[in-house]
Design an enzyme around this catalytic site. Structure first.
Site, PDB file in Angstrom:
ATOM      1  N   TYR A 189      -9.600   4.395  15.651  1.00 53.06           N
ATOM      2  CA  TYR A 189      -8.638   4.763  14.597  1.00 53.06           C
ATOM      3  C   TYR A 189      -8.479   6.281  14.507  1.00 53.06           C
ATOM      4  CZ  TYR A 189      -6.570   4.916   9.894  1.00 53.06           C
ATOM      5  OH  TYR A 189      -5.747   5.157   8.814  1.00 53.06           O
TER       6      TYR A 189
ATOM      7  N   ASP B 286       7.195  -6.166  14.889  1.00 56.11           N
ATOM      8  CA  ASP B 286       5.900  -5.745  15.410  1.00 56.11           C
ATOM      9  C   ASP B 286       6.168  -4.529  16.292  1.00 56.11           C
ATOM     10  OD1 ASP B 286       3.540  -5.342  16.789  1.00 56.11           O
ATOM     11  OD2 ASP B 286       3.175  -7.470  17.153  1.00 56.11           O
TER      12      ASP B 286
ATOM     13  N   GLY C 178       0.787  -1.228   0.000  1.00 54.41           N
ATOM     14  CA  GLY C 178       0.000   0.000   0.000  1.00 54.41           C
ATOM     15  C   GLY C 178       0.817   1.274   0.000  1.00 54.41           C
TER      16      GLY C 178
ATOM     17  N   ARG D  91       5.056  -6.714   9.577  1.00 51.89           N
ATOM     18  CA  ARG D  91       4.667  -7.528  10.732  1.00 51.89           C
ATOM     19  C   ARG D  91       4.377  -8.972  10.367  1.00 51.89           C
ATOM     20  NH1 ARG D  91      -0.603  -6.082  14.301  1.00 51.89           N
ATOM     21  NH2 ARG D  91      -1.542  -6.584  12.288  1.00 51.89           N
TER      22      ARG D  91
ATOM     23  N   ALA E 176      -9.060   8.539  16.792  1.00 54.04           N
ATOM     24  CA  ALA E 176      -8.373   9.051  17.978  1.00 54.04           C
ATOM     25  C   ALA E 176      -6.867   8.845  17.869  1.00 54.04           C
ATOM     26  CB  ALA E 176      -8.912   8.360  19.234  1.00 54.04           C
TER      27      ALA E 176
END
Length: 239
Positions: free
Chosen positions: A145, A53, A13, A34, A147
């Site tokens: 998300y 991670d 992406g 990850r 926030a």
């Protein structure tokens, strides 16, 4: 001059497009991922892919050691890694909320703090945080998300004030809806409803987000810090 660049979540992406842009410009690029396997394109571009991670401080430390051994101290950090767990508030579990915040916000804190160790020694550095139009505009079903992404603005601006005298810049890019695997799963009706609210009447291409990031990391942006750059086709204007 080839710089050591790290893009978190750089295996697909927006992150992949950002990594590609820096690699094609001649920088030494590393990405974290990850899960799964990084695309062969990264190997062909000479990009170092490191499994990490960012919710685990020990993994972050180990990733940086591997990157520093290969490319030297990170000079440009793009904090892009993030997750979503969308649901309405009354259905949102505490884990739905905290896991998103721990990845998108606290994970960004971890990678930024570790990068700044080398940037402070070098007395220079560029940090770009990938937020979202949702963090400024809000979105029903995405309170966790939104926030986490809104918080990146306060985080970046605080560090811009804290570390500006050390020649380290902190800026935020806030993409709108981008044509990636994440949005391809939407139905035609959902995509049409989203585009109807975008003044430019289309989705962004990942390369358009990458272009804004490349600019903020360039010499041309040396006097820009604490900025929030929307790349959203006008969707979030006024926020």
């Amino acid at each position: 001059m080839s710089r050591s660049v790290l893009v978190t979540g750089g295996n697909r992406g927006i992150g992949l497009a950002i990594a590609r842009a820096f690699a094609q410009a001649g920088d030494k690029v590393a990405v974290t991922y990850r899960s799964g396997e990084p695309p062969e394109e990264l190997t062909a571009l000479g990009v170092l892919a490191v499994r990490c991670d960012i919710t685990d401080s020990e993994q972050v430390e180990q990733a940086y050691k591997e990157i520093e051994d290969a490319h030297g101290a990170v000079e440009v950090l793009v904090a892009n890694a993030g997750i979503t767990k969308d649901t309405l508030l009354m259905r949102m579990s505490e884990d739905d909320f905290t896991s998103v915040v721990d990845t998108n916000l606290t994970g960004t804190f971890r990678v930024v703090k570790r990068a700044n160790r080398g940037m402070l020694r070098a007395k220079k550095g560029r940090v770009v945080l990938i937020s979202s139009v949702v963090g400024l505009l809000g979105s029903a079903g995405q309170a966790n998300y939104a926030a986490s992404k809104a918080a990146l603005v306060g985080f970046a601006r605080s560090l811009a004030r804290e570390l500006g005298s050390r020649n380290i810049t902190f800026n935020v890019v806030a993409p709108g809806f981008v044509d990636t695997d994440m949005t391809k799963v939407l139905t035609d009706e959902q995509r049409a409803a989203i585009v109807a609210n975008v003044p430019l009447a289309r989705y962004a291409q990942p390369e358009e987000i990458a272009a804004a990031v490349s600019f903020l990391a360039s010499d041309d942006a040396a006097y820009i810090t604490g900025a929030v750059i929307p790349v959203d086709g006008g969707l979030g204007m006024g926020h």
